[in-house]
Design a protein around this motif. Structure first.
Motif, PDB file in Angstrom:
ATOM      1  N   GLN A 230      53.521  33.662  38.965  1.00  0.00           N
ATOM      2  CA  GLN A 230      52.691  34.498  39.831  1.00  0.00           C
ATOM      3  C   GLN A 230      51.568  35.072  38.970  1.00  0.00           C
ATOM      4  O   GLN A 230      51.785  35.969  38.163  1.00  0.00           O
ATOM      5  N   LEU A 231      50.375  34.518  39.137  1.00  0.00           N
ATOM      6  CA  LEU A 231      49.263  34.932  38.280  1.00  0.00           C
ATOM      7  C   LEU A 231      48.738  36.306  38.674  1.00  0.00           C
ATOM      8  O   LEU A 231      48.613  36.614  39.873  1.00  0.00           O
ATOM      9  N   GLU A 232      48.439  37.115  37.664  1.00  0.00           N
ATOM     10  CA  GLU A 232      47.880  38.448  37.860  1.00  0.00           C
ATOM     11  C   GLU A 232      46.460  38.485  37.290  1.00  0.00           C
ATOM     12  O   GLU A 232      46.049  37.586  36.559  1.00  0.00           O
ATOM     13  N   ASN A 233      45.730  39.545  37.664  1.00  0.00           N
ATOM     14  CA  ASN A 233      44.354  39.720  37.170  1.00  0.00           C
ATOM     15  C   ASN A 233      43.516  38.479  37.413  1.00  0.00           C
ATOM     16  O   ASN A 233      42.788  38.003  36.532  1.00  0.00           O
ATOM     17  N   ILE A 234      43.606  37.961  38.632  1.00  0.00           N
ATOM     18  CA  ILE A 234      42.948  36.692  38.940  1.00  0.00           C
ATOM     19  C   ILE A 234      41.426  36.813  38.829  1.00  0.00           C
ATOM     20  O   ILE A 234      40.738  35.859  38.440  1.00  0.00           O
ATOM     21  N   GLU A 235      40.865  38.003  39.122  1.00  0.00           N
ATOM     22  CA  GLU A 235      39.417  38.169  38.996  1.00  0.00           C
ATOM     23  C   GLU A 235      38.972  38.027  37.552  1.00  0.00           C
ATOM     24  O   GLU A 235      37.928  37.424  37.269  1.00  0.00           O
ATOM     25  N   GLU A 236      39.768  38.581  36.626  1.00  0.00           N
ATOM     26  CA  GLU A 236      39.415  38.468  35.211  1.00  0.00           C
ATOM     27  C   GLU A 236      39.521  37.034  34.720  1.00  0.00           C
ATOM     28  O   GLU A 236      38.685  36.561  33.936  1.00  0.00           O
ATOM     29  N   LYS A 237      40.550  36.335  35.170  1.00  0.00           N
ATOM     30  CA  LYS A 237      40.701  34.932  34.766  1.00  0.00           C
ATOM     31  C   LYS A 237      39.529  34.102  35.285  1.00  0.00           C
ATOM     32  O   LYS A 237      39.005  33.224  34.579  1.00  0.00           O
ATOM     33  N   TRP A 238      39.113  34.372  36.512  1.00  0.00           N
ATOM     34  CA  TRP A 238      37.991  33.627  37.075  1.00  0.00           C
ATOM     35  C   TRP A 238      36.696  33.960  36.336  1.00  0.00           C
ATOM     36  O   TRP A 238      35.861  33.079  36.096  1.00  0.00           O
ATOM     37  N   LYS A 239      36.514  35.242  35.957  1.00  0.00           N
ATOM     38  CA  LYS A 239      35.309  35.623  35.225  1.00  0.00           C
ATOM     39  C   LYS A 239      35.188  34.829  33.926  1.00  0.00           C
ATOM     40  O   LYS A 239      34.087  34.443  33.520  1.00  0.00           O
ATOM     41  N   LYS A 240      36.316  34.581  33.261  1.00  0.00           N
ATOM     42  CA  LYS A 240      36.274  33.802  32.029  1.00  0.00           C
ATOM     43  C   LYS A 240      35.871  32.355  32.302  1.00  0.00           C
ATOM     44  O   LYS A 240      35.179  31.729  31.492  1.00  0.00           O
ATOM     45  N   LEU A 241      36.274  31.833  33.456  1.00  0.00           N
ATOM     46  CA  LEU A 241      35.848  30.482  33.827  1.00  0.00           C
ATOM     47  C   LEU A 241      34.357  30.460  34.153  1.00  0.00           C
ATOM     48  O   LEU A 241      33.670  29.464  33.883  1.00  0.00           O
ATOM     49  N   VAL A 242      33.860  31.543  34.736  1.00  0.00           N
ATOM     50  CA  VAL A 242      32.415  31.652  34.982  1.00  0.00           C
ATOM     51  C   VAL A 242      31.658  31.627  33.661  1.00  0.00           C
ATOM     52  O   VAL A 242      30.653  30.910  33.510  1.00  0.00           O
ATOM     53  N   ASP A 243      32.155  32.381  32.676  1.00  0.00           N
ATOM     54  CA  ASP A 243      31.493  32.416  31.360  1.00  0.00           C
ATOM     55  C   ASP A 243      31.477  31.036  30.708  1.00  0.00           C
ATOM     56  O   ASP A 243      30.455  30.606  30.141  1.00  0.00           O
ATOM     57  N   VAL A 244      32.604  30.323  30.778  1.00  0.00           N
ATOM     58  CA  VAL A 244      32.662  28.973  30.214  1.00  0.00           C
ATOM     59  C   VAL A 244      31.691  28.050  30.942  1.00  0.00           C
ATOM     60  O   VAL A 244      31.015  27.218  30.324  1.00  0.00           O
ATOM     61  N   SER A 245      31.585  28.206  32.256  1.00  0.00           N
ATOM     62  CA  SER A 245      30.687  27.355  33.045  1.00  0.00           C
ATOM     63  C   SER A 245      29.243  27.530  32.613  1.00  0.00           C
ATOM     64  O   SER A 245      28.472  26.560  32.598  1.00  0.00           O
ATOM     65  N   HIS A 246      28.858  28.746  32.247  1.00  0.00           N
ATOM     66  CA  HIS A 246      27.489  28.965  31.788  1.00  0.00           C
ATOM     67  C   HIS A 246      27.248  28.302  30.430  1.00  0.00           C
ATOM     68  O   HIS A 246      26.158  27.770  30.174  1.00  0.00           O
TER      69      HIS A 246
END
Length: 323
Positions: A230-246
């Motif tokens: 059960q993943l927690e802090n999903i917004e933070e995990k997604w933000k890191k994927l946004v950073d990698v995407s840039h």
């Protein structure tokens, strides 16, 4: 246009979409990702990969249309995929071993949750994010991904799923129900996928469904090992994927592979040569050395926590690139 002595021209292509597998590949080695996505030198599917695709197709047919896996069905999928070295009987055996472990029967299943295709448009992302969820059982709150494994020793543990790229992306989809649109777009397979639109800088998400790996053991007795988190802090995990995407976007604009940072320690990841090793060797990214130079062990996968460089640990440094 740059022409390699290997005989194939480098034709730079625009980067149009991202995915979990691309991020993992980029974290492993920026150059490897560039060769495959920007240079269009795609790695051919191995028999193991094709076997996994056939098993996935058999399970999809069972859950969507209640088609029990048979030799005829497996043979048809193998022919359609032009798979080589894949045996129908083995694929049927693996699919039948998995069915009793599935959380519901086909008649209980929302068919839209079988091989659920999606495309995320996040205003913070430079390109859309594509993906397919193998089985999304909404009424049970479960997101399932099938993994056909030659050895269950390589299964990810629960704690590893918390830093898994695919787990983060698929969990985010289940947490973004409020942002599903009435739109559908065609993907590279010419199939319609669900469009999801949001702005991760301002929008909030509900608690995600639990993510599971259904690890299907190829070797007898074909054990099915289920691992969930059960993943927690999903917004933070997604933000890191946004950073990698840039970061990926910046590398996607480079037309010369010499300008893309390589990871020489990944040339012999998993004890096999990178399919682009010869190309990197030719442009001076790596130096000639022992096949064991740069060999590394998985530890255990590209991470979202940034604890190690690109999420990997290494056994031995690679030979330095020529000056």
């Amino acid at each position: 246009m740059t022409v390699l002595s290997l005989g194939a021209p480098i034709i730079h292509k625009a980067w149009k979409s991202n995915s979990a597998s691309q991020v993992d590949n980029y974290r492993l080695c920026h150059a490897r990702w560039w060769w495959e996505r920007m240079g269009s030198f795609r790695e051919d599917a191995t028999p193991n990969m094709q076997r996994g695709s056939v098993v996935h197709a058999l399970l999809e047919g069972y859950m969507r249309e209640e088609i029990v896996p048979t030799l005829d069905e497996a043979t048809r999928h193998i022919a359609e995929m032009e798979a080589v070295g894949v045996y129908p009987a083995q694929c049927v055996t693996l699919a039948l071993a998995t069915i009793p472990m599935l959380p519901c029967r086909p008649e209980e299943m929302d068919k839209e949750g079988v091989e659920f295709g999606f495309r995320i448009y996040d205003k913070q992302m430079p390109v859309p994010w594509n993906g397919y969820i193998d089985l999304w059982v909404r009424f049970l709150g479960q997101v399932i991904d099938y993994k056909v494994k030659s050895s269950l020793a390589y299964c990810k543990k629960e704690e590893e799923l918390h830093s898994d790229t695919q787990a983060a992306a698929y969990s985010l989809v289940s947490a973004a129900l409020a942002f599903f649109t009435a739109e559908q777009e065609k993907d590279w397979k010419d199939e319609f996928v669900q469009v999801i639109r949001f702005d991760s800088a301002t929008d909030t998400f509900i608690e995600p469904d639990k993510f599971f790996h259904f690890n299907i053991g190829v070797k007898a007795p074909h054990e099915i090992r289920v691992v969930g988190a059960q993943l927690e802090n999903i917004e933070e995990k997604w933000k890191k994927l946004v950073d990698v995407s840039h970061a990926m976007w910046e590398d996607s604009l480079k037309t010369n592979p010499r300008d893309v940072e390589p990871n020489n320690n990944a040339c012999w990841a998993w004890r096999k040569e990178c399919p682009h090793y010869a190309r990197c060797l030719e442009i001076g990214h790596v130096a000639t050395g022992s096949p064991f130079d740069g060999m590394m062990e998985q530890d255990p996968a590209p991470k979202l926590d940034g604890e190690t460089k690109m999420g990997w640990s290494f056994n031995k440094p690679a030979a330095p690139a020529p000056a």
